[in-house]
Design an enzyme around this catalytic site. Structure first.
Site: not given
Ligand code: NAD
Length: 722
Positions: A322, A398, A400, A405, A427, A448
């Site tokens: 994301m 980051v 979930e 967070k 999400s 979002h």
């Molecule tokens: P992802 O696992 O692909 O990416 C998460 C990233 O965050 C990773 O690169 C990780 O290294 C980084 N990270 C973790 N801890 C960290 C920290 N302390 N400081 C800095 N970076 C850190 O996850 P994603 O799918 O991109 O989801 C991210 C967020 O978006 C979540 O909250 C998820 O619920 C939300 N979201 C996801 C989707 C989806 O379809 N994937 C849709 C809407 C919202």
């Protein structure tokens, strides 16, 4: 009165009518402009000293179609009046076409819809190289009702014309010249048009008014003709599931119209136009797809009194799926992006995603190499929070996880000032709770995005209990900056979109456990107009994610309470089985409700799903299943409205179509309720609740509205009042 068009006669006796609609962002066929055009044209047509008439525009565009505000007001007319208004325009264009004095279209810029139809009614057309032609009416559930369905196929043949008419796609100048849709491409379209008149290049009749006219390509009743219409019909059915009447009526116009004289064909076209115009599909597509979405894009609901935000730097924390997508869109919006992750490698991976994404856009010819480089260079990958100093907004994406967070929120607040806004892309986690970690909870807001970020048009903005108007305004300004559509909702578990979308897949799980064949479940889901069957969709989103959210909700809300509210226990059994027992989390693992090939494309429904949920042997009641899928989404939306999560019907409608792909022809979840009719919808809820359980129980809001005879959109034409 403001001037809409002007005209003059040159020394060679050629009149030029120039569209230049003062006070309008673009030239459109409004009632007043058409009247003015008619007056100018008649004056010159009747003037013996005038040799010919050139129609052009002083704007970037030629004319981009009918004035939608005018069309919308016509929704209050009866069918007979709509038909006669349509025929008035059609006959006027026919008069232009058949008048002995030549009229030439000098198409200096885009000619769309009625603008293209006017050009087609001119007996000679000159076009500028960069201009585009198109008949996009189908996208509003209509058809080109001023001769477009007749003149285009008479110029280029039925099968070619159908491709443009049923999709609304544009035609570039080179193609238009090859097809003979325009006679010339010229740099100076006006002087080329005048030369055509002076040199007698303009034919005295349109081709179809010549006695020996035959259609190009397939001839009526020939084998090719039959093939064209049989093929187009089948393809259409596959694409639209029979939900969209406009391409069907366009096909009827081409099929029948080409076998009639032009005058009779125009009358046939007018009747088809009127039928579409009076129908609910056109209303729904125009109201939500045009007015609702445009109002959202214009930020009509932006809190007043907050000065507009100038974005120079936006932070994105978490460079995963994301975060990298958010960085792409932000950089494309013209703003510097600080992309921060826990390690250099992770941050750089996100930056590389941006570079690769725009590299692909260059390959597809959508942007130049220079532009791609310029956008990519705006993104800085880092692990250092200091880089966020001076940012107006930071969005975290980051993992979930509340703890992570919270840390990220505190670290960002430590380096940013009081005006800085912190957005979370969570999400599922309620915003008010996450804001507990903030020193400035008033500046904390949910932003979002949907996946894939670059492609999905909607962004759901979620206000926590303490979120300020200023924070909401900044979030809305940001969504505008990145050219997406915002809706603003209040905090709730699953917010609005995920909460309602979840009911679609949950209903599918109920159907499976009742012994309805998985293939039927998938096909009926698609037949409602949803972009995918529910099982394929949850595979794509991640069944494990759905499973995790469900169990977290159970932990926090309590299973008994959920059952009381109508949660179907049998749906839980299905998701537990596929994730915990079958260990099939979805497409990303190459196994979910579907099997996948090595390119991760679904090949078939996993046979064990059939074995686990054997058929109940009962005849399939498709209408009942469709109703269950659609009603359950609408009921959850009504609950969101009742609880104040969603505050307006148009937000609910825009959010449903652009957020999770609810069928556009239904106009969104609330327009669907209105299309069914509120009293009927209430009766349906009562019957469904009796047959299938409490989850279908009608919200009190609906009962109250029915009792008072209210509706969500009380005045059909009010939305266009501005
Ligand atoms: P992802 O696992 O692909 O990416 C998460 C990233 O965050 C990773 O690169 C990780 O290294 C980084 N990270 C973790 N801890 C960290 C920290 N302390 N400081 C800095 N970076 C850190 O996850 P994603 O799918 O991109 O989801 C991210 C967020 O978006 C979540 O909250 C998820 O619920 C939300 N979201 C996801 C989707 C989806 O379809 N994937 C849709 C809407 C919202």
């Amino acid at each position: 009165m403001t001037s809409l068009l002007t005209s003059s006669i040159d020394q060679d006796g050629i009149a030029t009518i120039t569209w230049d609609m003062a006070g309008h962002p673009m030239n459109v066929l409004s009632e007043a402009a058409l009247e003015a055009f008619g007056e100018h044209w008649s004056k010159h047509a009747e003037n013996d000293a005038v040799k010919g008439i050139v129609v052009t525009s002083a704007r970037k565009e030629f004319i981009v179609g009918a004035d939608i505000n005018m069309l919308w007001k016509m929704r209050s007319y009866d069918a007979a009046t709509v038909f006669s208004e349509n025929q008035r325009l059609s006959q006027f264009f026919r008069e232009v076409e058949t008048h002995p004095k030549p009229t030439v279209a000098a198409i200096n810029g885009d000619a769309l819809g009625g603008g293209f139809e006017l050009a087609l009614a001119c007996r000679y057309r000159v076009m500028a190289e960069g201009a585009k032609l198109g008949l996009p009416e189908v996208m509003l559930g209509l058809l080109p009702g001023a001769g477009g369905t007749q003149r285009l196929p008479r110029l280029i043949g039925a099968s070619e014309a159908l491709q443009y008419l049923t999709t609304g796609k544009n035609m570039r100048a080179d193609k238009a010249l090859t097809f003979g849709v325009v006679h010339e491409i010229a740099e100076d379209v006006i002087s080329a048009a005048k030369t055509a008149i002076l040199e007698g290049k303009v034919p005295s009749k349109a081709p179809w008014d010549e006695a020996n006219f035959t259609l190009p390509k397939e001839q009526p009743q020939s084998p090719e003709w039959t093939q064209t219409f049989a093929g187009a019909g089948a393809m259409l059915r596959r694409q639209t599931q029979g939900n969209y009447p406009s391409p069907q009526r366009i096909m009827a116009c081409v099929y029948h119209g080409l076998q009639l004289s032009m005058d009779k064909a125009l009358s046939f076209e007018g009747r088809q136009f009127t039928a579409l115009f009076m129908g609910s599909e056109a209303r729904n597509l125009i109201r939500t797809g045009w007015f609702g979405r445009n109002a959202a894009n214009r930020l009509e609901k932006r809190p007043q009194g907050v000065p507009p935000t100038t974005f120079t730097k936006v932070g994105v924390i978490g460079a995963g799926v994301m975060g990298a997508g958010i960085a792409s869109c932000t950089a494309q919006g013209g703003c510097d992006v600080v992309l921060l992750d826990i390690s250099e490698e992770a941050a750089e991976r996100g930056r590389k995603h941006v570079e690769d994404y725009f590299g692909r856009q260059v390959k597809k010819g959508r942007i130049t190499t220079e532009k791609a480089a310029q956008i990519t260079n705006r993104v800085t990958a880092t692990t250092d929070y200091k880089a966020l100093e001076g940012a107006q907004l930071t969005i975290e994406a980051v993992f979930e996880d509340r703890g992570i967070k919270a840390k990220v929120t505190a670290a960002t607040e430590a380096v940013t000032d009081d005006a800085h806004i912190f957005g979370t892309n969570t999400s599922t986690l309620p915003i008010t709770g996450l804001a507990d970690a903030a020193d400035r909870p008033e500046s904390f807001i949910g932003i979002h995005f949907f996946s894939p970020v670059e492609k999905m048009p909607l962004v759901e903005i979620i206000r926590g209990e303490q979120t300020s108007d200023a924070a909401a305004a900044v979030a809305m300004d940001y969504v505008k900056l990145i050219s997406k559509t915002p809706i603003v909702v209040n905090d709730s578990r699953g917010f609005y979109t995920s909460r309602v979308f979840g009911t679609y897949t949950r209903e599918a799980f109920c159907m499976l456990s009742e012994g309805i064949s998985p293939a039927v479940v998938e096909n009926v889901g698609k037949a409602t107009g949803m972009p995918m069957g529910p099982l394929e969709l949850i595979d794509m989103v991640g069944i494990d994610t759905g499973h995790k959210i469900t169990h977290e909700t159970i932990k926090e809300v309590g299973w008994e309470t959920m059952l009381e509210r109508g949660e179907p226990a049998k749906a839980l059994e299905v998701i537990d089985w596929i994730v915990e027992e079958a260990k099939r989390p979805g497409q990303k693992a190459g196994k979910g409700f579907y099997d996948y090939d090595d390119k991760n494309k679904p090949t078939r429904i996993w046979p064990e799903v059939y074995a686990k949920f054997p058929s109940n042997g009962a005849p399939v009641d498709v209408d009942d299943l469709k109703k269950r899928f659609l009603h359950i989404q609408a009921i959850e939306t009504l609950r969101c409205m009742e609880e104040g999560v969603v505050t307006a019907a148009d937000d609910a409608d825009v959010g449903s179509i652009f957020g999770w792909g609810f069928a556009p022809f239904l106009g969104g979840v609330i327009s669907y309720v209105e299309t069914v009719g509120l009293p009927q919808f209430l009766a349906d809820c009562d019957a469904l609740a009796a047959n299938h359980g409490k989850r279908f129980a009608a919200p009190q809001l609906l009962r109250d509205m029915v009792a008072k005879g209210q509706s969500f959109y009380p005045n059909e034409t009010a939305v266009a009042a501005e």
